[in-house]
Scaffold this motif. Structure first.
Motif, mmCIF file in Angstrom:
data_model
loop_
_atom_site.group_PDB
_atom_site.id
_atom_site.type_symbol
_atom_site.label_atom_id
_atom_site.label_comp_id
_atom_site.label_asym_id
_atom_site.label_seq_id
_atom_site.Cartn_x
_atom_site.Cartn_y
_atom_site.Cartn_z
ATOM 1 N N MET A 74 0.849 -1.166 0.000
ATOM 2 C CA MET A 74 0.000 0.000 0.000
ATOM 3 C C MET A 74 0.903 1.241 0.000
ATOM 4 O O MET A 74 1.858 1.311 0.763
ATOM 5 N N ILE A 75 0.587 2.195 -0.849
ATOM 6 C CA ILE A 75 1.360 3.435 -0.936
ATOM 7 C C ILE A 75 0.644 4.497 -0.099
ATOM 8 O O ILE A 75 -0.529 4.809 -0.346
ATOM 9 N N VAL B 228 4.176 0.396 2.058
ATOM 10 C CA VAL B 228 4.010 -0.462 3.232
ATOM 11 C C VAL B 228 3.525 -1.825 2.768
ATOM 12 O O VAL B 228 2.518 -1.939 2.064
ATOM 13 N N GLN B 229 4.257 -2.852 3.169
ATOM 14 C CA GLN B 229 3.943 -4.227 2.793
ATOM 15 C C GLN B 229 3.849 -5.090 4.056
ATOM 16 O O GLN B 229 4.477 -4.793 5.068
ATOM 17 N N PRO B 230 3.072 -6.172 3.983
ATOM 18 C CA PRO B 230 3.005 -7.092 5.124
ATOM 19 C C PRO B 230 4.373 -7.724 5.378
ATOM 20 O O PRO B 230 5.110 -8.004 4.433
ATOM 21 N N GLY B 231 4.687 -7.891 6.638
ATOM 22 C CA GLY B 231 5.931 -8.562 7.021
ATOM 23 C C GLY B 231 5.646 -9.626 8.055
ATOM 24 O O GLY B 231 4.512 -9.756 8.532
ATOM 25 N N SER C 244 4.753 6.712 12.405
ATOM 26 C CA SER C 244 3.371 7.171 12.381
ATOM 27 C C SER C 244 2.567 6.414 11.333
ATOM 28 O O SER C 244 1.435 5.986 11.578
ATOM 29 N N VAL C 245 3.144 6.244 10.158
ATOM 30 C CA VAL C 245 2.479 5.497 9.086
ATOM 31 C C VAL C 245 2.216 4.058 9.538
ATOM 32 O O VAL C 245 1.113 3.537 9.383
ATOM 33 N N LEU C 246 3.221 3.421 10.105
ATOM 34 C CA LEU C 246 3.059 2.037 10.550
ATOM 35 C C LEU C 246 2.013 1.919 11.652
ATOM 36 O O LEU C 246 1.199 0.983 11.653
ATOM 37 N N VAL D 167 7.690 -0.711 6.284
ATOM 38 C CA VAL D 167 7.965 0.263 5.233
ATOM 39 C C VAL D 167 9.095 -0.312 4.388
ATOM 40 O O VAL D 167 10.204 -0.497 4.865
ATOM 41 N N THR D 168 8.786 -0.635 3.126
ATOM 42 C CA THR D 168 9.788 -1.227 2.245
ATOM 43 C C THR D 168 10.449 -0.189 1.347
ATOM 44 O O THR D 168 11.482 -0.462 0.739
#
Length: 116
Positions: A1-2, A28-31, A106-108, A37-38
């Motif tokens: 997701m951007i 942002v990608q699942p980990g 903050s994004v995460l 944040v990739t």
């Protein structure tokens, strides 16, 4: 997701969206331990300087152009004017709550809160 968020030049969360000078864009990608944040890039948009140059419509158009160019799918922010909120709603871009401090954190936090 951007995801986009207003930042300072050094990557801290900034207050307002429409008068932001810098916008951070996170991929942002699942980990394995939750979202990560990739990719991260800070853009100097200077909306604080262009905000009062012309109409609100022309300012909103600048922002929409940026959102489309970057492929933004959500915005993390603590303040956005009513008109811009309507634009985001029309575009189908969700607004997520920002937290003070590091903009990437903050994004995460916002992503985690929406998936919890």
């Amino acid at each position: 997701m951007i995801i986009a968020t207003p930042t300072t030049a050094d990557g801290q969360s900034a207050a307002a969206w429409g008068k932001a000078h810098w916008i951070g864009v996170a991929d942002v990608q699942p980990g394995t331990d939750g979202p990560q944040v990739t990719a991260w890039q800070i853009h100097e948009v200077a909306w604080d300087e262009s905000h009062d140059a012309g109409t609100h419509g022309s300012h909103h158009a600048r922002i929409v152009r940026f959102l489309k160019e970057q492929g933004i799918q959500a915005v993390v922010v603590d303040h956005m004017g009513d008109g811009m909120q309507r634009v985001m709603n029309t575009m189908g871009i969700p607004l997520l709550p920002a937290t003070p401090g590091d903009a990437q954190a903050s994004v995460l936090a916002a992503v985690r809160a929406t998936t919890a």
